[in-house]
Design an enzyme around this catalytic site. Structure first.
Site, PDB file in Angstrom:
ATOM      1  N   CYS A   6       0.887  -1.163   0.000  1.00 45.13           N
ATOM      2  CA  CYS A   6       0.000   0.000   0.000  1.00 45.13           C
ATOM      3  C   CYS A   6       0.916   1.202   0.000  1.00 45.13           C
ATOM      4  CB  CYS A   6      -0.922   0.037   1.217  1.00 45.13           C
ATOM      5  SG  CYS A   6      -1.895   1.562   1.237  1.00 45.13           S
ATOM      6  N   CYS A  12      -0.554   4.243   2.410  1.00 47.66           N
ATOM      7  CA  CYS A  12      -0.580   4.135   3.868  1.00 47.66           C
ATOM      8  C   CYS A  12      -0.298   2.684   4.254  1.00 47.66           C
ATOM      9  CB  CYS A  12      -1.888   4.659   4.438  1.00 47.66           C
ATOM     10  SG  CYS A  12      -3.357   4.139   3.539  1.00 47.66           S
ATOM     11  N   SER A  13      -1.313   1.966   4.719  1.00 46.27           N
ATOM     12  CA  SER A  13      -1.029   0.604   5.165  1.00 46.27           C
ATOM     13  C   SER A  13      -2.235  -0.301   4.962  1.00 46.27           C
ATOM     14  CB  SER A  13      -0.618   0.612   6.635  1.00 46.27           C
ATOM     15  OG  SER A  13      -1.642   1.219   7.402  1.00 46.27           O
ATOM     16  N   CYS A  14      -3.001  -0.084   3.902  1.00 53.59           N
ATOM     17  CA  CYS A  14      -4.165  -0.921   3.645  1.00 53.59           C
ATOM     18  C   CYS A  14      -3.714  -2.377   3.512  1.00 53.59           C
ATOM     19  CB  CYS A  14      -4.884  -0.464   2.375  1.00 53.59           C
ATOM     20  SG  CYS A  14      -5.486   1.235   2.519  1.00 53.59           S
TER      21      CYS A  14
HETATM   22 FE    FE Z   1      -3.358   2.145   2.878  1.00 59.49          FE
END
Ligand code: FE
Length: 204
Positions: free
Chosen positions: A107, A110-112
């Protein structure tokens, strides 16, 4: 900074943990959150939800061609049929490794991450170096994970979003013929479902 006074500091907490604790304290005092509810959510993702869910999905796809086909066409529904759905797993796409193509998930924004099948993301997944370099130099990143792919193996990078999250279906290793799904699931590591690893060899 002087610390020669005698009251207690949360020195055992790293700065982020200390910040989270402070935030939780404020929200609790204001009556905005219930700490028991937060604990229940965290415990769920730490113990009940985890990569074992994804491993069962992969093992079923290895064992059952019609499930694999369903997973390819509608991963959200196929995964939900095993009872894995909800938070951060609402819209899933399964990407299948082949002899020609290796899939890698990141991602960049961000951090999906597909919580429903993989649990909470590893720290490196959320770190800026992985997020940027996975796109710029995927082969180099895989080398750092100890994974050297044949030069003619194409690497396809999938950028997750809040709307769509990916699960890599690694190649089924040779030597696990006739294994049942539970045993096969033992070969499916978290990293193999992100694409930074392969499924384990049966001998290992
Ligand atoms: Fe994300």
């Amino acid at each position: 900074m002087s610390h020669d006074h005698d009251h207690h500091h949360d020195n055992d907490l790293d700065p982020m943990a200390a910040r989270v604790r402070a935030l939780e304290t404020i929200l609790t005092r204001k009556g905005l959150v219930d700490p028991a509810a937060i604990d229940a959510i965290v415990e769920t993702y730490e113990t009940k939800v985890g990569p074992r869910n994804g491993a069962r999905v992969v093992a079923k796809a290895w064992s059952d061609a019609s499930f694999a086909d369903w997973l390819r066409r509608d991963a959200t529904a196929a995964i939900a049929s095993l009872g894995y759905s909800g938070r951060q797993g609402e819209h899933m796409q399964a990407v299948f490794n082949t002899d020609k193509t290796h899939n890698l998930v990141v991602c960049t924004l961000c951090s999906c991450y597909p919580w429903s099948v993989l649990g909470l993301p590893p720290v490196w997944y959320k770190a800026p170096p992985y997020r940027s370099r996975a796109v710029i130099d995927p082969r180099g990143v895989l080398e750092e994970f100890g994974l050297t792919l044949p030069n003619d193996r194409k690497i396809r990078v999938w950028d997750s979003t809040a709307e769509l999250r990916y699960l890599v279906v690694p190649l089924r290793p040779v030597g696990a013929e006739g294994w049942d799904e539970e045993r096969l699931a033992d070969l499916v590591t978290r990293d193999s479902m992100i694409g930074t690893g392969l499924a384990l060899e049966p001998a290992a």
